[in-house]
Design a protein around this motif. Structure first.
Motif, PDB file in Angstrom:
ATOM      1  N   PRO A 181     -60.758  57.752  10.591  1.00 64.11           N
ATOM      2  CA  PRO A 181     -60.653  56.616  11.505  1.00 64.11           C
ATOM      3  C   PRO A 181     -60.283  55.345  10.727  1.00 64.11           C
ATOM      4  O   PRO A 181     -60.777  55.133   9.609  1.00 64.11           O
ATOM      5  CB  PRO A 181     -62.064  56.495  12.101  1.00 64.11           C
ATOM      6  CG  PRO A 181     -62.669  57.848  11.928  1.00 64.11           C
ATOM      7  CD  PRO A 181     -62.086  58.390  10.653  1.00 64.11           C
ATOM      8  N   GLU A 182     -59.423  54.520  11.315  1.00 65.41           N
ATOM      9  CA  GLU A 182     -59.033  53.266  10.657  1.00 65.41           C
ATOM     10  C   GLU A 182     -60.277  52.454  10.333  1.00 65.41           C
ATOM     11  O   GLU A 182     -61.224  52.421  11.120  1.00 65.41           O
ATOM     12  CB  GLU A 182     -58.119  52.461  11.588  1.00 65.41           C
ATOM     13  CG  GLU A 182     -56.695  52.953  11.527  1.00 65.41           C
ATOM     14  CD  GLU A 182     -55.789  52.242  12.521  1.00 65.41           C
ATOM     15  OE1 GLU A 182     -56.280  51.480  13.369  1.00 65.41           O
ATOM     16  OE2 GLU A 182     -54.573  52.503  12.449  1.00 65.41           O
ATOM     17  N   ARG A 227     -50.276  57.539   3.043  1.00 65.30           N
ATOM     18  CA  ARG A 227     -50.881  57.917   4.319  1.00 65.30           C
ATOM     19  C   ARG A 227     -49.993  57.436   5.458  1.00 65.30           C
ATOM     20  O   ARG A 227     -49.136  56.576   5.273  1.00 65.30           O
ATOM     21  CB  ARG A 227     -52.264  57.272   4.431  1.00 65.30           C
ATOM     22  CG  ARG A 227     -52.207  55.746   4.344  1.00 65.30           C
ATOM     23  CD  ARG A 227     -53.596  55.106   4.297  1.00 65.30           C
ATOM     24  NE  ARG A 227     -53.529  53.664   4.409  1.00 65.30           N
ATOM     25  CZ  ARG A 227     -53.875  52.814   3.433  1.00 65.30           C
ATOM     26  NH1 ARG A 227     -54.295  53.256   2.263  1.00 65.30           N
ATOM     27  NH2 ARG A 227     -53.791  51.507   3.624  1.00 65.30           N
ATOM     28  N   THR A 228     -50.207  58.013   6.628  1.00 60.99           N
ATOM     29  CA  THR A 228     -49.523  57.510   7.819  1.00 60.99           C
ATOM     30  C   THR A 228     -50.582  57.114   8.838  1.00 60.99           C
ATOM     31  O   THR A 228     -51.660  57.714   8.897  1.00 60.99           O
ATOM     32  CB  THR A 228     -48.625  58.591   8.456  1.00 60.99           C
ATOM     33  OG1 THR A 228     -49.413  59.772   8.658  1.00 60.99           O
ATOM     34  CG2 THR A 228     -47.456  58.940   7.556  1.00 60.99           C
ATOM     35  N   SER A 229     -50.281  56.069   9.623  1.00 58.55           N
ATOM     36  CA  SER A 229     -51.243  55.576  10.610  1.00 58.55           C
ATOM     37  C   SER A 229     -50.710  55.771  12.009  1.00 58.55           C
ATOM     38  O   SER A 229     -49.552  55.457  12.279  1.00 58.55           O
ATOM     39  CB  SER A 229     -51.476  54.071  10.414  1.00 58.55           C
ATOM     40  OG  SER A 229     -52.393  53.870   9.393  1.00 58.55           O
ATOM     41  N   SER A 230     -51.554  56.311  12.874  1.00 57.49           N
ATOM     42  CA  SER A 230     -51.220  56.315  14.303  1.00 57.49           C
ATOM     43  C   SER A 230     -52.471  56.584  15.110  1.00 57.49           C
ATOM     44  O   SER A 230     -53.364  57.306  14.659  1.00 57.49           O
ATOM     45  CB  SER A 230     -50.149  57.356  14.630  1.00 57.49           C
ATOM     46  OG  SER A 230     -50.670  58.650  14.539  1.00 57.49           O
ATOM     47  N   ALA A 231     -52.509  55.961  16.294  1.00 57.91           N
ATOM     48  CA  ALA A 231     -53.594  56.180  17.257  1.00 57.91           C
ATOM     49  C   ALA A 231     -54.979  56.082  16.611  1.00 57.91           C
ATOM     50  O   ALA A 231     -55.829  56.965  16.766  1.00 57.91           O
ATOM     51  CB  ALA A 231     -53.420  57.521  17.960  1.00 57.91           C
ATOM     52  N   GLN A 232     -55.196  54.971  15.897  1.00 61.01           N
ATOM     53  CA  GLN A 232     -56.515  54.648  15.314  1.00 61.01           C
ATOM     54  C   GLN A 232     -57.004  55.586  14.213  1.00 61.01           C
ATOM     55  O   GLN A 232     -58.178  55.579  13.862  1.00 61.01           O
ATOM     56  CB  GLN A 232     -57.577  54.562  16.411  1.00 61.01           C
ATOM     57  CG  GLN A 232     -57.510  53.239  17.154  1.00 61.01           C
ATOM     58  CD  GLN A 232     -57.640  53.398  18.638  1.00 61.01           C
ATOM     59  OE1 GLN A 232     -58.472  54.167  19.120  1.00 61.01           O
ATOM     60  NE2 GLN A 232     -56.809  52.676  19.366  1.00 61.01           N
ATOM     61  N   PHE A 259     -53.910  61.732   5.927  1.00 63.17           N
ATOM     62  CA  PHE A 259     -53.596  62.045   4.536  1.00 63.17           C
ATOM     63  C   PHE A 259     -53.144  63.505   4.501  1.00 63.17           C
ATOM     64  O   PHE A 259     -53.934  64.412   4.767  1.00 63.17           O
ATOM     65  CB  PHE A 259     -54.823  61.819   3.658  1.00 63.17           C
ATOM     66  CG  PHE A 259     -55.315  60.400   3.704  1.00 63.17           C
ATOM     67  CD1 PHE A 259     -54.873  59.469   2.784  1.00 63.17           C
ATOM     68  CD2 PHE A 259     -56.195  59.991   4.705  1.00 63.17           C
ATOM     69  CE1 PHE A 259     -55.311  58.150   2.853  1.00 63.17           C
ATOM     70  CE2 PHE A 259     -56.635  58.675   4.777  1.00 63.17           C
ATOM     71  CZ  PHE A 259     -56.194  57.752   3.845  1.00 63.17           C
ATOM     72  N   GLN A 260     -51.881  63.688   4.199  1.00 56.09           N
ATOM     73  CA  GLN A 260     -51.274  65.019   4.274  1.00 56.09           C
ATOM     74  C   GLN A 260     -51.461  65.754   2.956  1.00 56.09           C
ATOM     75  O   GLN A 260     -51.151  65.217   1.896  1.00 56.09           O
ATOM     76  CB  GLN A 260     -49.783  64.831   4.581  1.00 56.09           C
ATOM     77  CG  GLN A 260     -49.063  66.093   4.941  1.00 56.09           C
ATOM     78  CD  GLN A 260     -47.598  65.802   5.267  1.00 56.09           C
ATOM     79  OE1 GLN A 260     -47.275  64.758   5.816  1.00 56.09           O
ATOM     80  NE2 GLN A 260     -46.732  66.733   4.905  1.00 56.09           N
TER      81      GLN A 260
END
Ligand SMILES: [Mg+2]
Length: 285
Positions: A84-85, A95-100, A104-105
């Protein structure tokens, strides 16, 4: 850590990493009626319950929203960690951010594995079907999931479930062929999962280290809970491990000498029983 009051005792924090199907959720009806109270107890005690599952981001996000779990989770057999952000102050930049959530891939994406599986069709005629061959109705039928849950299950980003229909000998050959192409193949409760070079254990260690760094502590007391072969990597790296008794298969063989517990009860009832014992062993309840 922004919003979380973690339980810290003797300069150590406590974490639970848990599989979902057959453990937190019932193998047959996917219900959590027998685990939800224990989950709330963990929340009250400041012990994060971190789901570590072969399920997708969509599936686990739905579950976490439903039960009010605001902790990170691990998807698709260790392929990525979702946080969670604002949960951690310090975390890797990649990292990529989306939908709160920040993602981390830890493994390569699904497209490559779909091609590998398709290329084996002619060598193993009629021996398997994978999610890409199935309609929504087929997936609902095979998994017993209701429509919304089946749609979420089909939103895979890193791995492809394969249902094996052929002989055990062909299955071994099929797995070997995929492994030669660089795939990790794991046996879940219902499906073989074909994905990249990742597992639940490596993802557990990655997230455990992030908790330790963010809380300036050296020691993490973690418990891993699982019931199937794809849980073995996490059951072997956590400080303690619990195998949950399954109504559909025997206990898989865990390669560790101590700190291993086996539930007497099946599925979610066993989960609650063993979490209670762990809390008592550490004098947390
Ligand atoms: Mg399971």
């Amino acid at each position: 850590m922004a919003e979380n009051n973690l339980r810290i005792s003797s300069n150590s924090i406590f974490l639970i990493f848990s599989d979902l199907d057959g453990c937190f959720l019932d193998h047959h009806d996917y219900q959590y009626a027998h685990t939800i109270d224990q989950a709330r107890t963990l929340e009250d005690l400041g012990i994060p319950l971190i789901f570590n599952s072969s399920k997708t981001r969509s599936e686990i996000t739905l579950l976490c929203a439903e039960i009010g779990n605001h902790h990170p989770f691990i998807i698709e057999n260790g392929a990525a960690v979702l946080v969670p952000e604002n949960y951690f102050n310090f975390r890797p930049k990649d990292r990529t951010s989306s939908a709160q959530y920040e993602m981390f891939q830890l493994a390569r994406i699904k497209g490559y594995w779909l091609e590998c599986i398709a290329s084996l069709k002619s060598d193993f005629p009629g021996d398997f079907v994978s999610f890409q061959d199935l309609s929504l109705a087929d997936v609902m039928d095979l998994t017993g999931l209701v429509k919304g849950a089946a749609i979420a299950a089909m939103e895979r980003q890193f791995s492809e479930p394969v249902m094996w229909l052929g002989s055990q000998i062909s299955k071994t050959k099929f797995i070997n062929s995929l492994q030669r192409k660089g795939a990790t193949v794991t046996q879940g409760g219902r499906f073989l999962s074909v994905g990249g070079n990742c597992d639940k254990g490596r993802a557990l260690k990655w997230l455990r280290d992030l908790y330790a760094a963010n809380n300036s502590i050296k020691s993490v007391n973690d418990l891993a809970i699982g019931d199937s072969e794809n849980d073995l990597p996490m059951l072997e790296v956590a400080m303690e491990a619990v195998l949950i008794r399954s109504p559909s298969h025997k206990f898989p063989k865990v390669n560790r000498a101590d700190g291993l517990y086996k539930s007497k009860k099946f599925g979610p009832r066993g989960w609650t029983e063993e979490v209670s014992s762990w809390l008592k062993r550490h004098k947390l309840s």
